[in-house]
Design an enzyme around this catalytic site. Structure first.
Site, PDB file in Angstrom:
ATOM      1  N   ASP A   8       0.872  -1.173   0.000  1.00 50.93           N
ATOM      2  CA  ASP A   8       0.000   0.000   0.000  1.00 50.93           C
ATOM      3  C   ASP A   8       0.915   1.231   0.000  1.00 50.93           C
ATOM      4  OD1 ASP A   8       0.940   0.184   2.584  1.00 50.93           O
ATOM      5  OD2 ASP A   8      -1.024   0.191   3.557  1.00 50.93           O
ATOM      6  N   CYS A  65       3.422  -3.119   3.953  1.00 49.63           N
ATOM      7  CA  CYS A  65       2.595  -1.977   4.344  1.00 49.63           C
ATOM      8  C   CYS A  65       3.364  -1.237   5.436  1.00 49.63           C
ATOM      9  CB  CYS A  65       1.187  -2.402   4.759  1.00 49.63           C
ATOM     10  SG  CYS A  65       1.072  -3.499   6.187  1.00 49.63           S
ATOM     11  N   GLY A  66       2.677  -0.407   6.213  1.00 49.98           N
ATOM     12  CA  GLY A  66       3.398   0.349   7.237  1.00 49.98           C
ATOM     13  C   GLY A  66       4.038  -0.569   8.268  1.00 49.98           C
ATOM     14  N   THR A  67       3.267  -1.535   8.727  1.00 52.10           N
ATOM     15  CA  THR A  67       3.750  -2.466   9.761  1.00 52.10           C
ATOM     16  C   THR A  67       3.923  -3.893   9.270  1.00 52.10           C
ATOM     17  OG1 THR A  67       1.473  -2.965  10.377  1.00 52.10           O
ATOM     18  CG2 THR A  67       2.568  -1.163  11.576  1.00 52.10           C
ATOM     19  N   GLY A  68       3.332  -4.230   8.149  1.00 50.20           N
ATOM     20  CA  GLY A  68       3.275  -5.617   7.677  1.00 50.20           C
ATOM     21  C   GLY A  68       2.081  -6.367   8.250  1.00 50.20           C
ATOM     22  N   HIS A  98       9.895 -23.996   9.011  1.00 47.65           N
ATOM     23  CA  HIS A  98       8.895 -24.661   9.854  1.00 47.65           C
ATOM     24  C   HIS A  98       7.463 -24.425   9.390  1.00 47.65           C
ATOM     25  CE1 HIS A  98      11.482 -25.388  13.718  1.00 47.65           C
ATOM     26  NE2 HIS A  98      12.114 -25.732  12.611  1.00 47.65           N
ATOM     27  N   HIS A 133       6.772 -30.854  10.493  1.00 49.03           N
ATOM     28  CA  HIS A 133       6.208 -29.546  10.134  1.00 49.03           C
ATOM     29  C   HIS A 133       5.111 -29.715   9.082  1.00 49.03           C
ATOM     30  CE1 HIS A 133       9.411 -28.008  12.550  1.00 49.03           C
ATOM     31  NE2 HIS A 133      10.316 -28.560  11.765  1.00 49.03           N
TER      32      HIS A 133
END
Ligand code: RB5
Length: 147
Positions: A8, A65-68, A98, A133
């Site tokens: 974004d 994005c800004g924070t993910g 994993h 896993h």
């Protein structure tokens, strides 16, 4: 290998750095936007990247994005997507080994350019370890069937 990229407005500058990095490494990519810096909604970019991954048009995705966080929440709504928001190389490696993460989410306001590229490097070098896993990944897929 081919990677789908999306961001974004909050992640567009880091996405440009990632594009330069992938070009320098001759790694194929598809930029799914955003292409302009005006305010947009991150789910609109998580969706095409996630869909390209699950439809096997690309191998992996990277969302910024800004924070993910918003990108990871949105991408994880797509069946078959395992998106990991990561701020360090160790977690990036583990998310592949994993969790078989097929999308990496980064926060432009969280990690600087050099750390972000180092995270991407660690993520792309790592591979899923399978075994126990695999059993856990299958249980995650079972949860998707409940939706
Ligand atoms: C946009 O201001 C910001 O909310 C977005 O980039 C992202 O950080 C959301 O999780």
């Amino acid at each position: 290998m081919k990677i789908a990229l999306g961001s974004d407005h909050g992640g567009i500058h880091l996405k440009k750095e990632i594009i330069s990095y992938l070009e320098s490494k001759e790694i194929a990519f598809e930029d799914c936007g955003a292409y302009v810096e005006e305010s947009v909604d991150y789910p609109d970019y998580a969706a095409p990247v996630g869909n390209k991954v699950v439809n096997k048009e690309v191998d992996l995705g990277i969302l910024v994005c800004g924070t993910g966080i918003g990108m990871s929440i949105a991408a994880n709504k797509i069946r078959g997507i395992r998106a990991a928001v990561v701020s360090d190389e160790f977690s990036a490696k583990m998310s592949r080994e994993h969790n078989n993460a097929n999308i990496l989410c980064l926060g432009e306001r969280v990690v600087g350019r050099d750390l972000a590229l180092s995270i991407i490097d660690a993520w792309l070098k790592a591979s899923f370890q399978g075994s126990r896993h695999e059993r856990r990944i299958k249980k995650i897929a079972k949860l998707e069937e409940l939706l």
